[in-house]
Design an enzyme around this catalytic site. Structure first.
Site: not given
Ligand code: ASP
Length: 313
Positions: A58-59, A86, A108, A136
């Protein structure tokens, strides 16, 4: 409306007026988002890059939609599948993207503090979309807007935050935001799921749901964050649901018009009864999702304005 910040890294850095500036602007976007033509051009010509080093449904969708509705060029980078595999460092990745001249970076990351670090290295505005157990901020802002619309105010409310507080960045950001606006906060959960520094939060702590929920206006449930647990924090999910899962019986101890919130994703039958979560007379969970897009549009507009002004100075 003034909002003198370069980035949105956490609620910790915001003053009550900053919070209200975002919420007030977000109200205009709630209206826009309910129209059939949802388009605005306030970010037209600007580039938004979403970098998610941790899974999100959702975010990420909410930030993407917010940017598109404001007319930005939006690019999603799925960092799980990219160069970090990598061996590239976070800073190298950031510097590479920075060279492409984004205006807004939405990040995030699984590690607390990683987004702050990245913000120090780039020229654009950075929005924290969740870092480890730290913050958040847009979740707390969308929760605040949801509460203000449902309750008609955002101060002097009795608010219970319940469950896995220890692993929750949502809880930390909400405790700060709701505390800054002079609400009375109660944290309810087993001692194993309470953070060690609980004394510093200026909140009441309850181990027993039936005591903690008495007369509250808002009940905010949290997901059991199993991915952040490395041992036996709870005896079993069944036992947890019995003691801490929100159902109609436990909710009946709160005020008769108390609202039920959950940031998602929900574990139905673990922290919340599925029928209660879907009860539109009590649950505002879908409203939270709706408010999320509006709050993110508002935050991005305010940061982009500062960004453009800085470049012209
Ligand atoms: N979606 C929220 C977060 O990213 C809450 C959760 O995952 O439980 O923190």
């Amino acid at each position: 409306m003034t909002f003198a910040h370069r980035h949105l890294l956490g609620i910790e850095q915001l003053k009550p007026d900053d919070i209200l500036a975002i919420l007030d602007l977000a109200e205009t976007y709630v209206d826009l988002n309910r129209k059939s033509d949802k388009h605005s051009d306030v970010l037209s010509g600007l580039t938004q890059i979403n970098m998610f080093f941790e899974n999100s449904t959702r975010t990420q969708a909410s930030f993407e939609l917010a940017g598109m509705r404001l007319g930005a060029d939006v690019m999603n980078m799925s960092m799980q599948a990219s160069s970090i595999k990598k061996g590239e460092t976070l800073i190298d990745t950031a510097m590479t993207l920075n060279a492409m001249h984004p205006d807004l970076l939405v990040v995030r990351h699984p590690h607390s503090g990683a987004v702050d670090l990245l913000a120090q290295k780039v020229n654009c505005a950075v929005l924290n979309a969740g870092d480890g157990r730290h913050e958040h901020p847009t979740q707390a802002l969308l929760d605040a807007l949801t509460i203000r619309r449902a309750k008609g105010r955002l101060h002097r409310l009795n608010i219970a935050i319940c469950g896995d507080i220890a692993h929750s960045r949502v809880a930390r950001s909400n405790i700060m935001l709701l505390g800054k606006l002079e609400n009375r906060l109660r944290l309810i959960g087993p001692p194993t799921l309470m953070p060690a520094q609980i004394g510093e939060f200026g909140v009441e702590v309850y181990e027993d749901m039936s005591e903690g929920l008495k007369d509250v206006d808002v009940v905010m449930m949290l997901r059991l964050q199993k991915e952040r647990m490395d041992g036996g924090f709870i005896p079993s999910e069944r036992e947890y649901y019995h003691r801490y899962g929100l159902d109609a019986a436990k909710l009946s101890l709160a005020k008769p018009d108390a609202i039920v919130m959950h940031p998602g994703p929900m574990n139905r039958g673990v922290e919340i009864d599925g029928t209660l979560a879907d009860d539109i007379n009590r649950s505002v969970i879908q409203d939270q999702v709706e408010m999320g897009v509006a709050v993110r549009m508002a935050a991005m507009e305010l940061l982009a304005r500062n960004q453009v002004a800085r470049r012209m100075a």
